[in-house]
Structures are given as structure tokens and as C-alpha cells.
Design a protein around this motif. Structure first.
Motif, mmCIF file in Angstrom:
data_model
loop_
_atom_site.group_PDB
_atom_site.id
_atom_site.type_symbol
_atom_site.label_atom_id
_atom_site.label_comp_id
_atom_site.label_asym_id
_atom_site.label_seq_id
_atom_site.Cartn_x
_atom_site.Cartn_y
_atom_site.Cartn_z
ATOM 1 N N GLY A 273 0.810 -1.206 0.000
ATOM 2 C CA GLY A 273 0.000 0.000 0.000
ATOM 3 C C GLY A 273 0.850 1.265 0.000
ATOM 4 N N ASN A 274 2.173 1.064 -0.006
ATOM 5 C CA ASN A 274 3.113 2.187 0.023
ATOM 6 C C ASN A 274 3.653 2.422 -1.378
ATOM 7 N N TYR A 275 3.323 3.563 -1.960
ATOM 8 C CA TYR A 275 3.729 3.829 -3.339
ATOM 9 C C TYR A 275 5.246 3.815 -3.485
ATOM 10 N N ASP A 276 5.965 4.205 -2.446
ATOM 11 C CA ASP A 276 7.430 4.231 -2.525
ATOM 12 C C ASP A 276 8.001 2.845 -2.807
ATOM 13 N N ASP A 277 7.321 1.800 -2.382
ATOM 14 C CA ASP A 277 7.797 0.438 -2.632
ATOM 15 C C ASP A 277 7.798 0.102 -4.112
ATOM 16 N N TYR A 278 7.005 0.815 -4.892
ATOM 17 C CA TYR A 278 6.923 0.554 -6.321
ATOM 18 C C TYR A 278 7.989 1.316 -7.106
ATOM 19 N N ARG A 279 8.700 2.188 -6.427
ATOM 20 C CA ARG A 279 9.676 3.037 -7.108
ATOM 21 C C ARG A 279 11.105 2.538 -6.962
ATOM 22 N N VAL A 280 11.324 1.551 -6.136
ATOM 23 C CA VAL A 280 12.679 1.044 -5.907
ATOM 24 C C VAL A 280 12.678 -0.474 -6.059
ATOM 25 N N PRO A 281 13.804 -1.056 -6.443
ATOM 26 C CA PRO A 281 13.881 -2.520 -6.490
ATOM 27 C C PRO A 281 13.971 -3.078 -5.070
ATOM 28 N N LEU A 282 13.064 -3.978 -4.729
ATOM 29 C CA LEU A 282 13.046 -4.584 -3.404
ATOM 30 C C LEU A 282 13.918 -5.835 -3.409
ATOM 31 N N VAL A 283 14.850 -5.916 -2.470
ATOM 32 C CA VAL A 283 15.853 -6.984 -2.509
ATOM 33 C C VAL A 283 15.706 -7.993 -1.380
ATOM 34 N N VAL A 284 14.747 -7.782 -0.500
ATOM 35 C CA VAL A 284 14.567 -8.667 0.652
ATOM 36 C C VAL A 284 13.425 -9.628 0.382
ATOM 37 N N ALA A 285 13.696 -10.920 0.558
ATOM 38 C CA ALA A 285 12.701 -11.936 0.227
ATOM 39 C C ALA A 285 11.420 -11.780 1.022
ATOM 40 N N SER A 286 11.520 -11.339 2.265
ATOM 41 C CA SER A 286 10.337 -11.230 3.115
ATOM 42 C C SER A 286 9.364 -10.152 2.634
ATOM 43 N N ARG A 287 9.785 -9.292 1.728
ATOM 44 C CA ARG A 287 8.892 -8.267 1.169
ATOM 45 C C ARG A 287 7.959 -8.830 0.102
ATOM 46 N N TYR A 288 8.243 -10.032 -0.343
ATOM 47 C CA TYR A 288 7.490 -10.600 -1.459
ATOM 48 C C TYR A 288 6.414 -11.547 -0.976
ATOM 49 N N LYS A 289 5.238 -11.407 -1.583
ATOM 50 C CA LYS A 289 4.068 -12.176 -1.168
ATOM 51 C C LYS A 289 3.831 -13.377 -2.081
ATOM 52 N N TYR A 290 4.159 -13.242 -3.351
ATOM 53 C CA TYR A 290 3.845 -14.287 -4.318
ATOM 54 C C TYR A 290 5.142 -14.856 -4.898
ATOM 55 N N TRP A 291 5.155 -16.173 -5.010
ATOM 56 C CA TRP A 291 6.339 -16.868 -5.509
ATOM 57 C C TRP A 291 5.948 -17.914 -6.532
ATOM 58 N N GLY A 292 6.819 -18.096 -7.543
ATOM 59 C CA GLY A 292 6.622 -19.199 -8.457
ATOM 60 C C GLY A 292 7.170 -20.483 -7.857
ATOM 61 N N ARG A 293 7.062 -21.571 -8.608
ATOM 62 C CA ARG A 293 7.549 -22.859 -8.131
ATOM 63 C C ARG A 293 9.019 -23.080 -8.458
ATOM 64 N N GLY A 294 9.574 -22.232 -9.294
ATOM 65 C CA GLY A 294 10.993 -22.288 -9.578
ATOM 66 C C GLY A 294 11.339 -23.042 -10.851
ATOM 67 N N THR A 295 12.506 -22.725 -11.389
ATOM 68 C CA THR A 295 13.047 -23.430 -12.541
ATOM 69 C C THR A 295 14.517 -23.736 -12.251
ATOM 70 N N LEU A 296 14.922 -24.961 -12.523
ATOM 71 C CA LEU A 296 16.263 -25.409 -12.166
ATOM 72 C C LEU A 296 17.275 -25.010 -13.228
ATOM 73 N N VAL A 297 18.341 -24.386 -12.787
ATOM 74 C CA VAL A 297 19.489 -24.073 -13.637
ATOM 75 C C VAL A 297 20.667 -24.897 -13.135
ATOM 76 N N ASN A 298 21.239 -25.698 -14.009
ATOM 77 C CA ASN A 298 22.339 -26.591 -13.641
ATOM 78 C C ASN A 298 23.523 -26.302 -14.565
ATOM 79 N N VAL A 299 24.560 -25.720 -14.018
ATOM 80 C CA VAL A 299 25.726 -25.322 -14.811
ATOM 81 C C VAL A 299 26.877 -26.281 -14.537
ATOM 82 N N SER A 300 27.346 -26.914 -15.579
ATOM 83 C CA SER A 300 28.449 -27.862 -15.440
ATOM 84 C C SER A 300 29.771 -27.196 -15.819
ATOM 85 N N SER A 301 30.829 -27.673 -15.195
ATOM 86 C CA SER A 301 32.159 -27.092 -15.459
ATOM 87 C C SER A 301 32.824 -27.739 -16.656
#
Length: 130
Positions: free
Chosen positions: A102-130
Motif C-alpha cells: 500500500g506504500n507507493y514508494d515500494d513501487y519506485r525502488v527494487p526490493l531486494v529482501v525476500a520477506s517483502r514478497y508475497k507471491y512466488w513461483g515454483r521455480g526453474t532449475l538451472v544446472n551449470v556444469s564445469s
């Protein structure tokens, strides 16, 4: 309920590139995805990149700065993560996230803390081999 679906993960060799996508559906007004996090079995979920909802301010974890680029296409409810020069340490499940505030200022900056986020996807796996 906002739903987020990630795609684009897979197996890649070190030095290669991948592009992740996150598509939002449902009541997305003011709830577009704006960040990527990642997690491995050995580590807690960590911040990767975020973009401001208003404008294009971005923030990156030091470990990916200069290699990853976050971007958004809100006409199509989509968030992207372009990953270049991949390293084995980038191996993880990548999650996109959306917040609601409900705070407009939150929409003006990139939020970097996970606890600020309400909705999450199920994820996609990235596997990088050497």
C-alpha cells in the motif's frame, strides 16, 4: 491469487547463457513480478536481481553483477533474467517473486529482501556444469 510460472532453466556449460522468463496470471494489477531469487539445498534462498515496478531501477547481487540482466515486459505480464557467462556456482533453483504494498514508494525502488514478497513461483532449475 497471483500465479507466477518460471521457465527457461536447464543444463548449461560454464560460460554459456540462459534466459529465464516468469509469466504472471490472475489479479496482476499492482502485483507484477519484480525480482529473482535462487536457492540450493545447502543455502537459504538468496537475492539475485530486482527491478523497480515504476521505472527501470535495478539491483543485483554482487555475485551476478555484470553477468545477469533483469528486465520486464508488463504488457505481457512477464519478467526476464538474462544470464550470461554462467558459472557452476550459479547452479540453483531460480524463483521469481511479486509483492503487494500500500506504500507507493515500494513501487519506485527494487526490493531486494525476500520477506517483502508475497507471491512466488515454483521455480526453474538451472544446472551449470564445469
Amino acid at each position: 491469487q497471483v500465479q507466477l510460472v518460471e521457465s527457461g532453466g536447464g543444463l548449461a556449460q560454464a560460460g554459456a547463457s540462459l534466459r529465464l522468463s516468469c509469466i504472471a496470471s490472475g489479479p496482476t494489477a499492482n502485483n507484477y513480478p519484480t525480482a529473482w531469487f535462487r536457492q540450493t539445498p545447502e543455502k537459504e534462498r538468496e537475492f539475485v536481481a530486482a527491478v523497480s515496478w515504476v521505472g527501470d531501477s535495478t539491483s543485483y547481487a554482487d555475485s551476478v553483477k555484470g553477468r545477469f540482466t533483469i528486465s520486464k515486459d508488463y504488457d505481457n505480464n512477464t519478467l526476464f533474467l538474462e544470464m550470461n557467462s554462467l558459472k557452476p556456482d550459479d547452479t540453483a533453483v531460480y524463483y521469481c517473486a511479486a509483492f503487494s504494498s500500500g506504500n507507493y514508494d515500494d513501487y519506485r525502488v527494487p526490493l531486494v529482501v525476500a520477506s517483502r514478497y508475497k507471491y512466488w513461483g515454483r521455480g526453474t532449475l538451472v544446472n551449470v556444469s564445469s
